[in-house]
Design a protein around this motif. Structure first.
Motif, PDB file in Angstrom:
ATOM      1  N   PRO A  93      23.439  68.264  53.464  1.00 43.54           N
ATOM      2  CA  PRO A  93      22.056  68.607  53.825  1.00 43.54           C
ATOM      3  C   PRO A  93      21.328  67.401  54.412  1.00 43.54           C
ATOM      4  N   SER A  94      20.426  67.674  55.330  1.00 47.56           N
ATOM      5  CA  SER A  94      19.657  66.601  55.957  1.00 47.56           C
ATOM      6  C   SER A  94      18.189  67.000  56.026  1.00 47.56           C
ATOM      7  N   ASP A  95      17.382  66.078  56.497  1.00 46.30           N
ATOM      8  CA  ASP A  95      15.946  66.343  56.664  1.00 46.30           C
ATOM      9  C   ASP A  95      15.628  66.914  58.049  1.00 46.30           C
ATOM     10  N   GLU A  96      16.635  67.034  58.890  1.00 46.40           N
ATOM     11  CA  GLU A  96      16.406  67.563  60.232  1.00 46.40           C
ATOM     12  C   GLU A  96      15.991  69.032  60.138  1.00 46.40           C
ATOM     13  N   PRO A  97      14.968  69.420  60.877  1.00 46.16           N
ATOM     14  CA  PRO A  97      14.470  70.797  60.758  1.00 46.16           C
ATOM     15  C   PRO A  97      15.452  71.860  61.247  1.00 46.16           C
ATOM     16  N   GLN A  98      16.307  71.547  62.175  1.00 43.68           N
ATOM     17  CA  GLN A  98      17.260  72.531  62.705  1.00 43.68           C
ATOM     18  C   GLN A  98      18.695  72.127  62.356  1.00 43.68           C
ATOM     19  N   ASP A  99      18.919  71.628  61.155  1.00 43.70           N
ATOM     20  CA  ASP A  99      20.258  71.165  60.783  1.00 43.70           C
ATOM     21  C   ASP A  99      21.229  72.334  60.567  1.00 43.70           C
ATOM     22  N   LEU A 157      22.863  78.013  59.590  1.00 45.49           N
ATOM     23  CA  LEU A 157      23.656  78.949  58.799  1.00 45.49           C
ATOM     24  C   LEU A 157      22.767  80.012  58.166  1.00 45.49           C
ATOM     25  N   TRP A 158      21.634  79.615  57.648  1.00 46.39           N
ATOM     26  CA  TRP A 158      20.674  80.551  57.069  1.00 46.39           C
ATOM     27  C   TRP A 158      20.237  81.575  58.121  1.00 46.39           C
ATOM     28  N   GLN A 159      19.919  81.082  59.315  1.00 46.19           N
ATOM     29  CA  GLN A 159      19.495  81.976  60.389  1.00 46.19           C
ATOM     30  C   GLN A 159      20.613  82.944  60.788  1.00 46.19           C
ATOM     31  N   ALA A 160      21.830  82.429  60.874  1.00 47.07           N
ATOM     32  CA  ALA A 160      22.966  83.267  61.277  1.00 47.07           C
ATOM     33  C   ALA A 160      23.266  84.342  60.234  1.00 47.07           C
ATOM     34  N   ALA A 161      23.264  83.952  58.970  1.00 44.82           N
ATOM     35  CA  ALA A 161      23.604  84.885  57.895  1.00 44.82           C
ATOM     36  C   ALA A 161      22.402  85.684  57.425  1.00 44.82           C
ATOM     37  N   ASP A 162      21.213  85.240  57.796  1.00 47.44           N
ATOM     38  CA  ASP A 162      19.960  85.879  57.384  1.00 47.44           C
ATOM     39  C   ASP A 162      19.869  85.993  55.861  1.00 47.44           C
ATOM     40  N   ASP A 163      20.234  84.895  55.185  1.00 49.35           N
ATOM     41  CA  ASP A 163      20.160  84.886  53.727  1.00 49.35           C
ATOM     42  C   ASP A 163      19.745  83.496  53.248  1.00 49.35           C
ATOM     43  N   PRO A 164      18.562  83.383  52.629  1.00 49.27           N
ATOM     44  CA  PRO A 164      18.086  82.072  52.174  1.00 49.27           C
ATOM     45  C   PRO A 164      18.893  81.492  51.020  1.00 49.27           C
TER      46      PRO A 164
END
Length: 163
Positions: free
Chosen positions: A45-51, A56-63
């Motif tokens: 994990p990083s502090d980059e906003p689009q890491d 992966l969260w966006q692709a899988a649509d699961d937080p």
């Protein structure tokens, strides 16, 4: 057992019972190690906003796949108990649509890289990662529901002898 218990205080029967328990849990420990290894192959994990984790969260649509939601389970798995991480990942993977799975596989495959696997596309590498994670998670959960007592093991053996 406490950490300060001396081995000489154990009876032969207690040592045999400990060995049986260790053997019964070996598949769960091996699968937990495999699942942790798979997680370690992903970017940290990083502090980059689009890491990677955001993608992966966006692709899988699961937080659930965000680091803050996996942290406790992953650290527990590193300590040897992978059941909660396995259950969480297996649930997420089971609920993904085929489009979400394809998108997640592509994100994972690009992150892992294919330099050492020339000739394979990123989405295929990612799909292999997803399958391996599913398999490891299932094996962890399955191992913990298996025969864990001496009597259950003996009943299993006898049933196969009688078959």
């Amino acid at each position: 057992m406490t950490a300060d218990l001396e081995a000489g205080q154990l009876t032969t029967e207690q040592v045999a019972n400990l060995a049986l328990l260790a053997v019964a849990q070996a598949p769960a420990y091996a699968s937990t190690a495999r699942l942790v290894s798979l997680m370690a192959s992903l970017p940290v994990p990083s502090d980059e906003p689009q890491d990677f984790w955001f993608q992966l969260w966006q692709a899988a649509d699961d937080p659930v796949l965000l680091p803050g939601n996996l942290r406790h389970q992953l650290l527990r798995a590193i300590d040897g108990d992978g059941t909660v991480l396995a259950d969480q990942l297996l649930s997420v993977l089971a609920e993904m649509s085929s489009d979400q799975r394809t998108a997640a596989a592509e994100v994972i495959g690009k992150a892992i890289g294919t330099e050492h696997l020339r000739g394979y596309e990123a989405d295929y590498i990612g799909e292999l990662w997803l399958r391996e994670a599913e398999s490891a998670a299932w094996q962890i959960l399955h191992a913990y529901r298996g025969r864990t007592t001496w009597d259950e093991q003996q009943e299993f053996i006898q049933a196969w002898k009688d078959a």
